[in-house]
Design an enzyme around this catalytic site. Structure first.
Site, PDB file in Angstrom:
ATOM      1  CG  HIS A  10       4.707 147.616  -0.453  1.00 16.23           C
ATOM      2  ND1 HIS A  10       4.608 148.981  -0.638  1.00 16.23           N
ATOM      3  CD2 HIS A  10       5.560 147.179  -1.410  1.00 16.23           C
ATOM      4  CE1 HIS A  10       5.377 149.344  -1.642  1.00 16.23           C
ATOM      5  NE2 HIS A  10       5.963 148.263  -2.144  1.00 16.23           N
ATOM      6  CE  LYS A  42      13.584 151.874  -7.571  1.00 21.67           C
ATOM      7  NZ  LYS A  42      12.534 150.952  -7.080  1.00 21.67           N
ATOM      8  CB  SER A  56       5.423 153.188  -4.344  1.00 18.35           C
ATOM      9  OG  SER A  56       5.256 152.230  -3.338  1.00 18.35           O
ATOM     10  NE  ARG A  76       3.338 146.374  -9.582  1.00 18.54           N
ATOM     11  CZ  ARG A  76       4.327 147.181  -9.248  1.00 18.54           C
ATOM     12  NH1 ARG A  76       4.401 147.656  -8.039  1.00 18.54           N
ATOM     13  NH2 ARG A  76       5.241 147.530 -10.122  1.00 18.54           N
TER      14      ARG A  76
END
Length: 164
Positions: A17, A41, A133, A95
């Site tokens: 990030h 989430k 994460s 990514r």
């Protein structure tokens, strides 16, 4: 003024990030970091904790770049958040190919909702492409070393949370 919005849950903020934030600063005059509440989430860190972590990391970045970064929690549609903060650009980090497929769909929906807001993709630095994460949390939960993936304050926060 070019205002960009970089949204995410940042649970927790990673070096991936940070890399995207640093590079996005070259594209905009003001970068708004949209910290999504996203109750679905089930974040490890509370919104206030995530905002504080993002603010701390961004303070270090602005100390070097001199740019303007604003941290903005949000729970509404991303496109509405962009309107709320005056952003004409949404910044997204990629990514892998799997990220692109999801992001491609999101861009289509966002453009249908407001075609004046552009989305810009920044590829993660090769050294940071594997960082997610979710994986950082899993490694930390199992007692692994996450110091290559997050900054020292985030390492401490993860150790505190998992009691390691």
């Amino acid at each position: 003024m070019r205002i960009g919005l970089y949204p995410g849950t940042f649970d927790p903020i990673t070096l991936g990030h940070v890399d995207i934030i640093q590079r996005a600063m070259a594209l905009v005059d003001r970068l708004v970091i949209g910290v999504a509440i996203n109750r679905d989430k089930g974040p490890l860190f509370a919104l206030e904790e995530r905002v504080a972590m993002v603010e701390a990391e961004c303070a270090a970045i602005t100390a070097v770049t001199g740019g303007e970064i604003v941290v903005h929690p949000f729970e509404n549609l991303l496109i509405d958040c962009a309107r709320d903060v005056g952003a004409g650009i949404i910044i997204r980090g990629l990514r892998a190919v799997a990220d692109f497929e999801y992001e491609f769909q999101m861009v289509g929906m966002n453009r249908a909702l407001d075609s004046s807001v552009e989305t810009v993709f920044l590829m993660a630095d090769a050294r940071r492409q594997a960082i997610a994460s979710k994986l950082v949390k899993e490694i930390a939960r199992l007692g692994g070393d996450v110091s290559r993936f997050v900054t020292p304050p985030v390492v401490r926060a993860l150790k505190d949370r998992y009691g390691k």
